[in-house]
Design a protein around this motif. Sequence first.
Motif, PDB file in Angstrom:
ATOM      1  N   ASP A   1      45.639  45.914  43.661  1.00  0.00           N
ATOM      2  CA  ASP A   1      45.553  47.245  44.266  1.00  0.00           C
ATOM      3  C   ASP A   1      45.434  48.364  43.231  1.00  0.00           C
ATOM      4  O   ASP A   1      46.228  48.449  42.290  1.00  0.00           O
ATOM      5  CB  ASP A   1      46.787  47.507  45.139  1.00  0.00           C
ATOM      6  CG  ASP A   1      46.794  46.667  46.407  1.00  0.00           C
ATOM      7  OD1 ASP A   1      45.716  46.155  46.769  1.00  0.00           O
ATOM      8  OD2 ASP A   1      47.869  46.536  47.022  1.00  0.00           O
ATOM      9  N   GLY A   2      44.432  49.228  43.447  1.00  0.00           N
ATOM     10  CA  GLY A   2      44.268  50.425  42.637  1.00  0.00           C
ATOM     11  C   GLY A   2      43.775  50.198  41.236  1.00  0.00           C
ATOM     12  O   GLY A   2      43.850  51.101  40.387  1.00  0.00           O
ATOM     13  N   VAL A   3      43.246  49.023  40.950  1.00  0.00           N
ATOM     14  CA  VAL A   3      42.838  48.695  39.583  1.00  0.00           C
ATOM     15  C   VAL A   3      41.338  48.436  39.498  1.00  0.00           C
ATOM     16  O   VAL A   3      40.765  47.767  40.365  1.00  0.00           O
ATOM     17  CB  VAL A   3      43.600  47.455  39.067  1.00  0.00           C
ATOM     18  CG1 VAL A   3      43.082  47.018  37.713  1.00  0.00           C
ATOM     19  CG2 VAL A   3      45.089  47.744  38.990  1.00  0.00           C
ATOM     20  N   THR A   4      40.710  48.981  38.468  1.00  0.00           N
ATOM     21  CA  THR A   4      39.330  48.650  38.124  1.00  0.00           C
ATOM     22  C   THR A   4      39.376  47.652  36.980  1.00  0.00           C
ATOM     23  O   THR A   4      40.097  47.861  35.994  1.00  0.00           O
ATOM     24  CB  THR A   4      38.539  49.902  37.698  1.00  0.00           C
ATOM     25  OG1 THR A   4      38.456  50.793  38.810  1.00  0.00           O
ATOM     26  CG2 THR A   4      37.130  49.530  37.243  1.00  0.00           C
ATOM     27  N   GLY A   5      38.595  46.587  37.100  1.00  0.00           N
ATOM     28  CA  GLY A   5      38.650  45.537  36.087  1.00  0.00           C
ATOM     29  C   GLY A   5      38.231  45.991  34.714  1.00  0.00           C
ATOM     30  O   GLY A   5      38.973  45.835  33.733  1.00  0.00           O
ATOM     31  N   LEU A   6      37.043  46.586  34.613  1.00  0.00           N
ATOM     32  CA  LEU A   6      36.486  46.956  33.309  1.00  0.00           C
ATOM     33  C   LEU A   6      35.878  48.349  33.349  1.00  0.00           C
ATOM     34  O   LEU A   6      35.177  48.710  34.291  1.00  0.00           O
ATOM     35  CB  LEU A   6      35.397  45.962  32.901  1.00  0.00           C
ATOM     36  CG  LEU A   6      34.605  46.289  31.623  1.00  0.00           C
ATOM     37  CD1 LEU A   6      35.502  46.195  30.383  1.00  0.00           C
ATOM     38  CD2 LEU A   6      33.387  45.380  31.478  1.00  0.00           C
TER      39      LEU A   6
ATOM     40  N   GLY B   1      31.851  43.790  41.078  1.00  0.00           N
ATOM     41  CA  GLY B   1      32.450  44.691  42.064  1.00  0.00           C
ATOM     42  C   GLY B   1      33.629  45.473  41.545  1.00  0.00           C
ATOM     43  O   GLY B   1      34.251  46.246  42.283  1.00  0.00           O
ATOM     44  N   SER B   2      33.961  45.315  40.261  1.00  0.00           N
ATOM     45  CA  SER B   2      35.100  46.032  39.685  1.00  0.00           C
ATOM     46  C   SER B   2      34.774  46.478  38.266  1.00  0.00           C
ATOM     47  O   SER B   2      35.479  46.155  37.310  1.00  0.00           O
ATOM     48  CB  SER B   2      36.349  45.137  39.694  1.00  0.00           C
ATOM     49  OG  SER B   2      37.496  45.879  39.352  1.00  0.00           O
ATOM     50  N   TYR B   3      33.666  47.198  38.167  1.00  0.00           N
ATOM     51  CA  TYR B   3      33.170  47.666  36.870  1.00  0.00           C
ATOM     52  C   TYR B   3      32.825  49.146  36.962  1.00  0.00           C
ATOM     53  O   TYR B   3      32.030  49.552  37.808  1.00  0.00           O
ATOM     54  CB  TYR B   3      31.937  46.867  36.460  1.00  0.00           C
ATOM     55  CG  TYR B   3      31.145  47.458  35.307  1.00  0.00           C
ATOM     56  CD1 TYR B   3      31.771  47.833  34.113  1.00  0.00           C
ATOM     57  CD2 TYR B   3      29.763  47.638  35.400  1.00  0.00           C
ATOM     58  CE1 TYR B   3      31.044  48.372  33.058  1.00  0.00           C
ATOM     59  CE2 TYR B   3      29.027  48.166  34.347  1.00  0.00           C
ATOM     60  CZ  TYR B   3      29.674  48.534  33.179  1.00  0.00           C
ATOM     61  OH  TYR B   3      28.944  49.075  32.138  1.00  0.00           O
ATOM     62  N   LYS B   4      33.441  49.961  36.111  1.00  0.00           N
ATOM     63  CA  LYS B   4      33.122  51.377  36.022  1.00  0.00           C
ATOM     64  C   LYS B   4      32.241  51.573  34.795  1.00  0.00           C
ATOM     65  O   LYS B   4      32.675  51.354  33.663  1.00  0.00           O
ATOM     66  CB  LYS B   4      34.399  52.216  35.892  1.00  0.00           C
ATOM     67  CG  LYS B   4      34.127  53.713  35.824  1.00  0.00           C
ATOM     68  CD  LYS B   4      35.402  54.518  35.664  1.00  0.00           C
ATOM     69  CE  LYS B   4      35.066  56.005  35.531  1.00  0.00           C
ATOM     70  NZ  LYS B   4      36.273  56.822  35.280  1.00  0.00           N
ATOM     71  N   TYR B   5      30.990  51.996  35.020  1.00  0.00           N
ATOM     72  CA  TYR B   5      30.018  52.029  33.926  1.00  0.00           C
ATOM     73  C   TYR B   5      29.974  53.353  33.179  1.00  0.00           C
ATOM     74  O   TYR B   5      29.272  53.461  32.163  1.00  0.00           O
ATOM     75  CB  TYR B   5      28.617  51.702  34.467  1.00  0.00           C
ATOM     76  CG  TYR B   5      28.010  52.765  35.344  1.00  0.00           C
ATOM     77  CD1 TYR B   5      27.214  53.771  34.809  1.00  0.00           C
ATOM     78  CD2 TYR B   5      28.248  52.789  36.715  1.00  0.00           C
ATOM     79  CE1 TYR B   5      26.657  54.757  35.607  1.00  0.00           C
ATOM     80  CE2 TYR B   5      27.686  53.758  37.531  1.00  0.00           C
ATOM     81  CZ  TYR B   5      26.895  54.749  36.973  1.00  0.00           C
ATOM     82  OH  TYR B   5      26.351  55.720  37.767  1.00  0.00           O
ATOM     83  N   LEU B   6      30.683  54.381  33.636  1.00  0.00           N
ATOM     84  CA  LEU B   6      30.760  55.643  32.915  1.00  0.00           C
ATOM     85  C   LEU B   6      32.144  55.798  32.317  1.00  0.00           C
ATOM     86  O   LEU B   6      33.145  55.427  32.925  1.00  0.00           O
ATOM     87  CB  LEU B   6      30.473  56.825  33.848  1.00  0.00           C
ATOM     88  CG  LEU B   6      29.041  56.959  34.366  1.00  0.00           C
ATOM     89  CD1 LEU B   6      28.948  58.113  35.349  1.00  0.00           C
ATOM     90  CD2 LEU B   6      28.056  57.165  33.221  1.00  0.00           C
TER      91      LEU B   6
ATOM     92  N   ALA C   1      33.242  39.088  33.347  1.00  0.00           N
ATOM     93  CA  ALA C   1      32.836  39.372  34.728  1.00  0.00           C
ATOM     94  C   ALA C   1      33.810  38.744  35.722  1.00  0.00           C
ATOM     95  O   ALA C   1      34.204  39.374  36.713  1.00  0.00           O
ATOM     96  CB  ALA C   1      31.423  38.856  34.966  1.00  0.00           C
ATOM     97  N   GLN C   2      34.198  37.498  35.466  1.00  0.00           N
ATOM     98  CA  GLN C   2      35.129  36.821  36.370  1.00  0.00           C
ATOM     99  C   GLN C   2      36.488  37.519  36.379  1.00  0.00           C
ATOM    100  O   GLN C   2      37.098  37.711  37.430  1.00  0.00           O
ATOM    101  CB  GLN C   2      35.290  35.361  35.956  1.00  0.00           C
ATOM    102  CG  GLN C   2      36.201  34.551  36.892  1.00  0.00           C
ATOM    103  CD  GLN C   2      35.684  34.523  38.308  1.00  0.00           C
ATOM    104  OE1 GLN C   2      34.548  34.103  38.559  1.00  0.00           O
ATOM    105  NE2 GLN C   2      36.492  34.987  39.264  1.00  0.00           N
ATOM    106  N   TYR C   3      36.971  37.932  35.208  1.00  0.00           N
ATOM    107  CA  TYR C   3      38.236  38.664  35.126  1.00  0.00           C
ATOM    108  C   TYR C   3      38.139  39.967  35.912  1.00  0.00           C
ATOM    109  O   TYR C   3      39.094  40.363  36.603  1.00  0.00           O
ATOM    110  CB  TYR C   3      38.568  38.980  33.666  1.00  0.00           C
ATOM    111  CG  TYR C   3      39.190  37.860  32.876  1.00  0.00           C
ATOM    112  CD1 TYR C   3      38.786  36.538  33.037  1.00  0.00           C
ATOM    113  CD2 TYR C   3      40.169  38.109  31.934  1.00  0.00           C
ATOM    114  CE1 TYR C   3      39.342  35.506  32.281  1.00  0.00           C
ATOM    115  CE2 TYR C   3      40.736  37.097  31.178  1.00  0.00           C
ATOM    116  CZ  TYR C   3      40.309  35.795  31.357  1.00  0.00           C
ATOM    117  OH  TYR C   3      40.864  34.784  30.609  1.00  0.00           O
ATOM    118  N   SER C   4      36.991  40.653  35.797  1.00  0.00           N
ATOM    119  CA  SER C   4      36.809  41.916  36.515  1.00  0.00           C
ATOM    120  C   SER C   4      36.893  41.690  38.025  1.00  0.00           C
ATOM    121  O   SER C   4      37.520  42.474  38.749  1.00  0.00           O
ATOM    122  CB  SER C   4      35.465  42.542  36.138  1.00  0.00           C
ATOM    123  OG  SER C   4      35.437  42.914  34.775  1.00  0.00           O
ATOM    124  N   THR C   5      36.259  40.626  38.487  1.00  0.00           N
ATOM    125  CA  THR C   5      36.323  40.289  39.915  1.00  0.00           C
ATOM    126  C   THR C   5      37.767  40.057  40.346  1.00  0.00           C
ATOM    127  O   THR C   5      38.225  40.586  41.370  1.00  0.00           O
ATOM    128  CB  THR C   5      35.488  39.035  40.208  1.00  0.00           C
ATOM    129  OG1 THR C   5      34.119  39.304  39.898  1.00  0.00           O
ATOM    130  CG2 THR C   5      35.593  38.644  41.675  1.00  0.00           C
TER     131      THR C   5
END
Length: 459
Positions: free
Chosen positions: A207-212, A270-275, A197-201
């Motif tokens: 810029d332009g990156v989703t964490g997970l 705030g940087s997690y794509k669940y699909l 979670a912390q890495y995703s944050t």
Amino acid sequence: MKKTFQMAKMGFALCASMLLVACGSSGESSKESSESTNSVTLMDEVKPVDITFWHAMKGPNADALEKIVADYNATVGKEKGVTVTPVFQDTGIASKVKMAASTDDIENAPDIIQTVGSDIPSLSALEEIVPAQEFFDSKNAGITTDDYYPHLLRTFTYKEKIMGVPMNVSTLLLYYNEDLLKKAGHTEAPATIAELAQYSTDLGKVDGVTGLNTEIARYQLANFIVSQSEKSFMGDNEGGRLQPMTEYTMGKDGTLKAFLTEWEKVVQSGSYKYLEDNPNEEFASGLNAMVLLSSARLGAINHLVGDKFQWKTAFLPKVNEKDTSGASVGGSALVMYNRGDNNKLAAAWDFIKYATSPEVQATWSQATGYIPVNKNTEKLDSMVEFYAKNPNYKVALEQMKASSPMAQEPFDLVNWEVNDIVKDTMGRFAQKQLSVDEAVEELSTKSNEALAEYIRVNE
């Protein structure tokens, strides 16, 4: 005398110079029973025969499997007069096998079936299915179950009988873009969900990156449940392996809540794509810095990424730092089907021995990313060299070895329905429409309702 399967000591013998066959089953060939009534004897040699192998491999993995078959036919098979014909059956092989058994369609039935672990309980009820245990118990064998990893044998064990010989197996891995993690200030992979979670944050600030990017479905959830301890199972009867599962217990033993409590941190990053739309391609393009995928995706990811950036694989992050069990194994086994021809069974077994031998497993693993099922494979010079040049491929093997053999997916009978329940509930949890307690209640209640209905209809 039969020996029961025990994880602590696995010294059963398997036929080498002599080949095993089954004597025929009692009763009607299409009749179902709680256990196979086939018994096993030995033959001195196999007579020339053709056998049929049903599989579900596609793309490059299908090419690799068909090469194994072709090489067998051109070498060992040619010498013995055995020809194996692979037949692609896509998904739903178990249903087709049961249809063949129920209609006594011996002519069009297979001799070998590639089947996933979740289908083992229903297939084991067919009298036509010959448990691999029958072969491993032979006193005149040349190799033993010690040649296979105990984790993999347990994956295909039901009611203390090994039902199939492992063939294509994998574990869930964390794939990560090393270049992007460094930009976010991290040089090592996250070891826990909290770190994930912390890495995703942090990655969300690039810029332009989703964490997970990962979708939590049944397979992912099962991994996070069973990884917590050796006594963590999704359901009773050790997840349905000792006896049929009658209840999902993850909601009342605390494991489901423990996972959701930690996963909520990922949702809030705030940087997690669940699909998962195109997880391979999106990771390879640098859109998503981290993704949870099967080790069977290694070949595809390697091809897609090329030299665009540095990437690595890592163990599945723990739910909590003190968790002890590790990731579970997914995949398929080779299962024997008795068509009433002892010579066909002997020939089929000969091919299974060949396909799971050290040298063949080395070729198979390097071509697909699947974990080599034979313990002797990793000692081969060719495999040592391959792992040295391709360290990402060895992570799955090391993760399996570091995990407990008790960490297994459940034999839950309603796996497809529960998969939909998990995806729907976890999707709404990811959208913050459900609290931790509400998600626990919904997952537990709906899964148990589905299982209870199945039991009611089939009892």
